[in-house]
Write a protein that holds these residues in place. Structure first.
Motif, mmCIF file in Angstrom:
data_model
loop_
_atom_site.group_PDB
_atom_site.id
_atom_site.type_symbol
_atom_site.label_atom_id
_atom_site.label_comp_id
_atom_site.label_asym_id
_atom_site.label_seq_id
_atom_site.Cartn_x
_atom_site.Cartn_y
_atom_site.Cartn_z
ATOM 1 N N ALA A 275 0.830 -1.209 0.000
ATOM 2 C CA ALA A 275 0.000 0.000 0.000
ATOM 3 C C ALA A 275 0.866 1.261 0.000
ATOM 4 O O ALA A 275 0.535 2.258 -0.666
ATOM 5 N N PHE A 276 1.966 1.199 0.751
ATOM 6 C CA PHE A 276 2.857 2.361 0.829
ATOM 7 C C PHE A 276 3.446 2.669 -0.550
ATOM 8 O O PHE A 276 3.532 3.837 -0.953
ATOM 9 N N TYR A 277 3.817 1.619 -1.264
ATOM 10 C CA TYR A 277 4.330 1.861 -2.614
ATOM 11 C C TYR A 277 3.219 2.311 -3.552
ATOM 12 O O TYR A 277 3.467 3.035 -4.521
ATOM 13 N N GLY A 278 1.977 1.905 -3.249
ATOM 14 C CA GLY A 278 0.863 2.401 -4.038
ATOM 15 C C GLY A 278 0.674 3.902 -3.883
ATOM 16 O O GLY A 278 0.193 4.573 -4.799
ATOM 17 N N LEU A 279 1.084 4.439 -2.741
ATOM 18 C CA LEU A 279 0.978 5.878 -2.508
ATOM 19 C C LEU A 279 2.053 6.663 -3.256
ATOM 20 O O LEU A 279 1.910 7.877 -3.448
ATOM 21 N N GLN A 280 3.124 5.985 -3.644
ATOM 22 C CA GLN A 280 4.212 6.689 -4.320
ATOM 23 C C GLN A 280 3.770 7.273 -5.666
ATOM 24 O O GLN A 280 4.199 8.363 -6.055
ATOM 25 N N ALA A 281 2.885 6.543 -6.376
ATOM 26 C CA ALA A 281 2.469 7.001 -7.708
ATOM 27 C C ALA A 281 1.700 8.321 -7.643
ATOM 28 O O ALA A 281 2.079 9.292 -8.311
ATOM 29 N N PRO A 282 0.619 8.429 -6.839
ATOM 30 C CA PRO A 282 -0.063 9.729 -6.785
ATOM 31 C C PRO A 282 0.810 10.830 -6.192
ATOM 32 O O PRO A 282 0.719 11.987 -6.614
ATOM 33 N N HIS A 283 1.652 10.470 -5.244
ATOM 34 C CA HIS A 283 2.544 11.479 -4.656
ATOM 35 C C HIS A 283 3.503 12.018 -5.708
ATOM 36 O O HIS A 283 3.639 13.240 -5.892
ATOM 37 N N GLY A 284 4.159 11.118 -6.433
ATOM 38 C CA GLY A 284 5.097 11.551 -7.474
ATOM 39 C C GLY A 284 4.407 12.325 -8.577
ATOM 40 O O GLY A 284 4.934 13.325 -9.086
ATOM 41 N N ALA A 285 3.192 11.876 -8.948
ATOM 42 C CA ALA A 285 2.450 12.563 -10.007
ATOM 43 C C ALA A 285 2.065 13.972 -9.574
ATOM 44 O O ALA A 285 2.173 14.930 -10.354
ATOM 45 N N LEU A 286 1.629 14.130 -8.329
ATOM 46 C CA LEU A 286 1.237 15.447 -7.832
ATOM 47 C C LEU A 286 2.427 16.393 -7.762
ATOM 48 O O LEU A 286 2.330 17.563 -8.156
ATOM 49 N N VAL A 287 3.552 15.903 -7.255
ATOM 50 C CA VAL A 287 4.754 16.740 -7.153
ATOM 51 C C VAL A 287 5.188 17.193 -8.544
ATOM 52 O O VAL A 287 5.494 18.375 -8.767
ATOM 53 N N THR A 288 5.204 16.264 -9.497
ATOM 54 C CA THR A 288 5.608 16.600 -10.866
ATOM 55 C C THR A 288 4.642 17.598 -11.489
ATOM 56 O O THR A 288 5.047 18.566 -12.140
ATOM 57 N N LEU A 289 3.345 17.381 -11.288
ATOM 58 C CA LEU A 289 2.331 18.270 -11.857
ATOM 59 C C LEU A 289 2.440 19.679 -11.273
ATOM 60 O O LEU A 289 2.354 20.677 -12.003
ATOM 61 N N ILE A 290 2.649 19.769 -9.965
ATOM 62 C CA ILE A 290 2.793 21.081 -9.319
ATOM 63 C C ILE A 290 4.006 21.808 -9.876
ATOM 64 O O ILE A 290 3.939 22.999 -10.222
ATOM 65 N N ARG A 291 5.111 21.103 -9.977
ATOM 66 C CA ARG A 291 6.338 21.736 -10.478
ATOM 67 C C ARG A 291 6.171 22.185 -11.928
ATOM 68 O O ARG A 291 6.610 23.271 -12.306
ATOM 69 N N ASN A 292 5.542 21.340 -12.737
ATOM 70 C CA ASN A 292 5.343 21.701 -14.144
ATOM 71 C C ASN A 292 4.405 22.899 -14.292
ATOM 72 O O ASN A 292 4.645 23.789 -15.112
ATOM 73 N N ARG A 293 3.346 22.916 -13.507
ATOM 74 C CA ARG A 293 2.388 24.015 -13.611
ATOM 75 C C ARG A 293 2.962 25.327 -13.075
ATOM 76 O O ARG A 293 2.527 26.399 -13.477
ATOM 77 N N ARG A 294 3.902 25.230 -12.163
ATOM 78 C CA ARG A 294 4.495 26.443 -11.610
ATOM 79 C C ARG A 294 5.763 26.848 -12.369
ATOM 80 O O ARG A 294 6.409 27.828 -11.998
ATOM 81 N N ARG A 295 6.103 26.112 -13.395
ATOM 82 C CA ARG A 295 7.217 26.518 -14.256
ATOM 83 C C ARG A 295 6.671 27.451 -15.327
ATOM 84 O O ARG A 295 5.873 27.053 -16.164
ATOM 85 N N MET A 296 7.129 28.683 -15.280
ATOM 86 C CA MET A 296 6.602 29.710 -16.172
ATOM 87 C C MET A 296 7.158 29.537 -17.590
ATOM 88 O O MET A 296 8.291 29.079 -17.771
ATOM 89 N N PRO A 297 6.374 29.931 -18.609
ATOM 90 C CA PRO A 297 6.932 29.919 -19.967
ATOM 91 C C PRO A 297 8.085 30.917 -20.102
ATOM 92 O O PRO A 297 8.983 30.739 -20.904
ATOM 93 N N VAL A 298 8.031 31.974 -19.287
ATOM 94 C CA VAL A 298 9.147 32.909 -19.161
ATOM 95 C C VAL A 298 9.328 33.205 -17.677
ATOM 96 O O VAL A 298 8.360 33.224 -16.917
ATOM 97 N N ALA A 299 10.570 33.417 -17.257
ATOM 98 C CA ALA A 299 10.860 33.808 -15.877
ATOM 99 C C ALA A 299 11.432 35.216 -15.911
ATOM 100 O O ALA A 299 12.148 35.577 -16.854
ATOM 101 N N THR A 300 11.128 36.009 -14.910
ATOM 102 C CA THR A 300 11.519 37.414 -14.958
ATOM 103 C C THR A 300 12.160 37.878 -13.655
ATOM 104 O O THR A 300 11.990 37.260 -12.600
#
Length: 691
Positions: free
Chosen positions: A109-134
């Motif tokens: 079960a603990f390893y089953g939690l790794q998939a949503p955790h990793g997906a959420l972390v990746t999604l957050i990072r991708n969504r907060r990566r700007m097309p341009v940084a200033t």
């Protein structure tokens, strides 16, 4: 032997090497302890592997990434430890107990939690990566960029998630010893509960108001800002992390322009290593985004390096394009044939113009403009060595000689750097000089990145200087004002504390979206930081006895600060030599390739007023004689003439020349654009295209 192992393993220290060894040895011990079985041995080995793994991650060890490449990554290491714990329970005849099945279910079960955790972390990072940084761009008033998740949730998130198994592991080991399942189930509940909680707290950051605007909205906001600001002169740069110094050297010049400046970067890693500046900065990693950006107000684009991504801005016909480079030397890079792609090439002085004429690479003389080197303004002119005990030597005269070799380059040419063939000879002769001199050794930051021989030579030279410094500290000929040195050290501590306070804005704690939203220069703070850095530099040299040898690495003190405290320099063919000539001080250059004095001077303009050294450095005495008795210096007049040839006249100042060149080229760009508009309005599209 330990140092050799550190180099082979590519770790940073003996402690890191020890941690890696303990972690690797810990897993075989875990297997043996599980087979024996021995709960206490297993617990001890598990503790060692946990702690060693955590230490290596905290240090950012190179070995961590290497282990992932050989199928021994972080998740695998945790899985193996958990499987070995299951084996231990089985060997203790607990395979028919409920706690055994609970352990298996927990880890699955603990390893089953790794998939949503990793997906959420990746999604957050991708969504907060700007097309341009200033930086220094007002996005806050134009779009809503929400705060990032707490750093504790995203920083080393996979490691933190996996370490939540610690509660289950401890509980199961306690159950194995006490023959009671209570501790085991408590540990299992904690592991699964904390893992589920970790996943749940991340969910709000992938939806709703806690997500940044989409790429189109951000790009529209940047274009809106550009429309209001209307930048006129752009400094464009693309490169690797190690090349950030090439753009940093131009930041102060951009701040002093009469026209509105903009720094345009192509790589996020350059933005992360950009020096503080008050000029607006936009980092645009995507070529399509750059080409769609509204830069219609820009009239002059400046390029500090010849790189492939320059084409994304060179295609813009409404602005004039200028190669300004990142140094002035006789290296082939200074006359790159690619330079003919620009409308103009700006050189420091007449020497740069002549180099292009000799190289015959297609750059027309009419397209070359001499603008001086604005960056050299901090370099102080030489007025000889002052007398007095402040110099540190018994006779009151202890000259400082800066040894600043360049790096080995990409092509393996032995003439690139003196470090490999001559470095030790140069330093040994300076150490033995009588009357004595002080050595400052400042190597190029790229040293050893390509050639192992250069890296080894650097380490040997460093050891020589440090050993000589230790011996000089006990030499009765040299005395130090302990009170003054202590006061300088206290001043350094005060300044560093204040600088840390001023620069503790949390840049490393914030993500790209937050930094783009909040990083607008505070002019008062910027001025205070600039003043404090100047005070730090003064205190640094006061804290170092004026007779004491030193190895100077890192960003501070800067190379030009070393120029100002040195009385002479030994270097190689590079822009370092051309820059040092601005001081008017004696200098020597090593002919590492063995061309011979006449051929070496013919091929390299910057050495025409230098003492030429062979790899034995036997000619070094001539440099020291010129330093000790300036009136008898045979090359003084040659240096003055060469300074004007390489760097241009002292008046008008270089920044005035630079601003004049920018204004003149902007007028050309404006005239061209008006001509295009006139031809189009007159119904002559072919003429407009031809223009």
């Amino acid at each position: 032997m330990i140092s050799t192992a550190i180099r082979v393993a590519r770790v940073g220290s003996a402690a890191e090497l020890a941690a890696a060894a303990l972690m690797m040895l810990g897993f075989p011990v875990l297997m043996i302890a599980a087979l024996v079985p021995s709960v206490y041995a297993f617990a001890a080995a598990a503790a060692v592997t946990y702690l060693a793994d955590h230490y290596l991650h905290r240090k950012g060890s190179y070995l961590i990434s290497r282990l992932s490449k050989v199928r021994a990554g972080l998740s695998i290491r945790f899985l193996i430890r958990q499987l070995l714990l299951i084996l231990l329970l089985a060997r203790m005849d607990l395979s028919n107990h409920l706690i055994f099945y609970g352990a298996i279910a927990c880890f699955i079960a603990f390893y089953g939690l790794q998939a949503p955790h990793g997906a959420l972390v990746t999604l957050i990072r991708n969504r907060r990566r700007m097309p341009v940084a200033t930086r220094n761009v007002d996005l806050k008033s134009r779009i809503n960029i929400p705060d990032a998740p707490p750093l504790s949730l995203l920083d080393r998130s996979a490691e933190k998630m996996l370490h939540l198994d610690l509660a289950a592991v401890v509980g199961l080991l306690v159950s194995a010893v006490t023959d009671s399942a209570v501790a085991g189930f408590i540990g299992i509940a904690l592991t699964l509960g904390l893992g589920s909680l970790y996943v749940l707290v991340l969910v709000p950051y992938v939806r709703g108001r806690k997500t940044p605007p989409d790429a189109d909205t951000v790009l529209a906001a940047v274009d809106d800002w550009l429309g209001d600001y209307k930048p006129e002169t752009v400094l464009y740069f693309s490169g690797s992390k190690d090349s950030a110094y090439q753009v940093n050297m131009w930041l102060e010049t951009m701040e002093q322009l009469d026209s509105r400046p903009l720094i345009l970067l192509r790589e996020r890693v350059i933005l992360q290593n950009l020096a503080p500046t008050t000029a607006p900065v936009i980092c645009v990693p995507g070529g399509v985004h750059l080409m769609n950006m509204d830069l219609s107000a820009v009239r002059v684009a400046l390029y500090a390096a010849n790189v492939g991504k320059n084409i994304h801005l060179l295609r813009e016909p409404t602005m004039k394009h200028v190669f300004i480079g990142h140094g002035d030397s006789d290296k082939l890079a200074s006359v790159n044939p690619f330079s003919k792609a620009y409308d103009e090439v700006w050189t420091a002085g007449r020497a740069g113009r002549d180099r292009y004429a000799i190289a015959d690479v297609g750059v027309r003389d009419d397209d070359i403009v001499e603008v001086g080197r604005p960056q050299l303004a901090p370099i102080q002119s030489w007025h000889g060595i002052p007398d007095g005990p402040g110099r540190g030597a018994a006779d009151g005269r202890c000259p400082t000689v800066l040894y600043a070799p360049t790096w080995e380059g990409w092509d393996g040419n032995p003439g690139n750097t003196s470090l490999v063939l001559a470095g030790e000879n140069i330093v040994k002769k300076l150490i033995k000089a009588d009357p004595p001199v002080r050595i400052l050794y400042k190597p190029h930051p790229f040293t050893g990145t390509v050639s192992a021989d250069a890296g080894a030579a650097h380490r040997r030279v460093t050891a020589l200087v440090e050993k000589a410094a230790a011996q000089r500290a006990t030499d009765s000929r040299f005395t130090v004002d302990a009170a003054a040195q202590a006061a300088a050290q206290a001043e350094l501590t005060r300044i560093e504390a204040r600088l840390a306070e001023l620069t503790r804005a949390g840049d490393e704690k914030r993500d790209e979206a937050e930094a783009s939203r909040d990083d607008v220069a505070d002019l008062k703070k910027h001025e205070e930081v600039t003043r404090l850095r100047a005070e730090w530099n003064e205190a640094y040299w006061q804290s170092l006895p004026s007779y004491q040898h030193a190895v100077v690495t890192g960003a501070e003190p800067r190379l030009y600060d070393c120029f100002n405290v040195a009385d002479a320099m030994v270097s190689d063919i590079s822009s370092v030599v051309s820059d040092f000539i601005a001081s008017g001080k004696p200098y020597a250059v090593t002919d590492s390739a063995g061309l011979g004095v006449e051929e070496f001077k013919r091929a390299n303009t910057a050495v025409r007023a230098a003492v030429i050294l062979s790899n034995s450095a036997k000619e070094l005495g001539g440099l020291l004689d010129a330093v000790r008795d300036p009136s008898a210096d045979p090359l003084a007049a040659d240096r003055d003439e060469l300074k004007r040839y390489l760097l241009g006249p002292d008046e008008p100042t270089s920044i005035e020349q630079f601003n004049s060149a920018v204004a003149a080229l902007a007028r050309k760009a404006e005239a061209r654009n008006l001509g295009q508009e006139t031809r189009i309005a007159a119904g002559d599209p072919e003429g407009a295209t031809a223009g």
